[in-house]
Design an enzyme around this catalytic site. Structure first.
Site, PDB file in Angstrom:
ATOM      1  N   SER A 110      -1.889  -0.481 -67.154  1.00  0.00           N
ATOM      2  CA  SER A 110      -1.225   0.822 -67.178  1.00  0.00           C
ATOM      3  C   SER A 110       0.260   0.586 -66.962  1.00  0.00           C
ATOM      4  O   SER A 110       0.667  -0.473 -66.479  1.00  0.00           O
ATOM      5  CB  SER A 110      -1.780   1.719 -66.062  1.00  0.00           C
ATOM      6  N   TYR A 145      -4.392   3.692 -57.437  1.00  0.00           N
ATOM      7  CA  TYR A 145      -4.426   3.334 -58.849  1.00  0.00           C
ATOM      8  C   TYR A 145      -3.446   2.192 -59.139  1.00  0.00           C
ATOM      9  O   TYR A 145      -3.797   1.224 -59.829  1.00  0.00           O
ATOM     10  CB  TYR A 145      -4.079   4.557 -59.688  1.00  0.00           C
TER      11      TYR A 145
END
Length: 361
Positions: free
Chosen positions: A214, A227
């Site tokens: 990401s 995350y």
């Protein structure tokens, strides 16, 4: 796709001009000093600045250079997290290109809609597998099934795409240790677990490992620490694996998607509401007292505002994953994201922290 590409080029070229102007204030003096040390005339400084600028413009504005494609026929790809989102779309996309696809779905045994839709293709090149990447047993069973299904297991498996993942949010003091463990168990340890299990097959084929990280694997953000921690781990694991696999002819690529919340449905207002209730109800009393309900609600409103944000089409991500699988010379990193996120990532990873902190926080 085309309008976005033109828009991105325009923004990035503008950013390069901005950088050139900023650097131009201090760069001449530095280059002059370097020229004197090298015994070169100082008149070359201007040429150096112009050359640096041109190189940057070429880097951001030049379309992807063709690097040749591998033959699809007879090749198989293992994709995790195919119930929905990127994984589901990718499984169908690779199948259309002619690959045999082993699609790992968490909810196959429970009659999940995503798994059922893939099975309804009724193709011998689409093989749907029950797969929980957190389960050592299910991962090993999936790999054994792949071995048995390959027409020639000695030739190996061409590629694995580690896509399975989860997302969450919450400030550090509101987030439990269990949440950190659960997110990393899927995003990081799931990636490592699947990769280690399937790597012997990938090595035989001199194939590809493609890991979905990401933009938050390269830069942090408020409310996203669980995350970010997991995706930073995916980045580090992938880099180390790339160095090790070079001797075997295996290519390892990282795909770093930007904001695709709308396209994937990974974050909805209902999810924000339920997560917010859980965070507040489980937070220690002293944390609630110190932060206050107003502060908490402001941050939850921020998360709700993200629910309708981001790109609506997953095509940029699919294109980059496909390139990593099919190109003879795939990139180490791919950045499918909107221009402003790309610029932010460059600022936060290349400029001093004091500057990026001032600009974004």
């Amino acid at each position: 796709m085309a309008p976005l590409s033109v828009f991105r080029v325009a923004l990035l070229v503008s950013f390069s001009v901005f950088l050139t102007v900023v650097l131009g204030l201090g760069l001449p003096a530095l280059l002059n000093a370097a020229m004197r040390m090298l015994g070169l005339p100082e008149t070359n400084v201007t040429e150096c600045i112009v050359m640096l600028y041109l190189l940057f413009v070429l880097y951001v504005a030049t379309p992807r250079i063709p690097r040749g494609l591998v033959e699809v026929k007879g090749k198989a790809v293992f994709v995790t997290g195919c119930d929905s989102g990127f994984g589901h779309a990718l499984a169908k996309h690779l199948h259309e290109l002619g690959f045999t696809v082993f699609a790992g779905c968490l909810l196959k045994d429970k009659g999940g809609d995503g798994a059922k839709e893939l099975e309804d293709l009724n193709s011998d090149r689409m093989k749907v597998i029950q797969l929980d990447v957190c389960s050592e047993e299910q991962v090993n069973q999936a790999v054994e099934y792949i071995k048995d299904s390959l027409p020639d297991s000695e030739r190996g498996l061409w590629a694995v795409v580690n896509n399975a993942g989860v997302s969450t949010f919450g400030e550090v003091e509101f987030t439990s240790m269990d949440t950190y463990k659960q997110v990393s168990e899927v995003n990081l340890w799931g990636t490592i677990r699947v990769t280690k299990a399937v790597l012997p097959l990938i090595r035989r084929a001199k194939g590809r490992v493609v890991n979905l990280a990401s933009m938050y694997g390269r830069m942090g953000n408020i409310m996203r620490s669980p995350y970010c921690v997991s995706k930073y781990g995916v980045e580090a694991f992938s880099d180390c694996l790339r160095y090790e696999m070079k001797a075997w002819g295996v290519k390892v690529s990282i795909v770093e998607p930007g904001n695709f919340i709308v396209a994937t449905g990974i974050l909805t207002r209902d999810i924000v509401a339920s997560t917010a209730n859980k965070l507040w109800s489980e937070a220690p009393s002293h944390v609630k007292e110190d932060y206050g309900k107003t502060h908490f609600e402001q941050h939850m409103a921020l998360m709700r505002s993200y629910c309708n944000s981001g790109q609506k089409d997953v095509a940029p991500v699919l294109d980059d994953i496909t390139d990593a699988i099919m190109s003879k010379r795939p990139y180490a990193r791919y950045n499918p994201m909107e221009p402003h996120w790309w610029i932010r990532m460059q600022v936060m990873t290349h400029l001093p922290g004091a500057i990026s902190d001032f600009l974004y926080f």
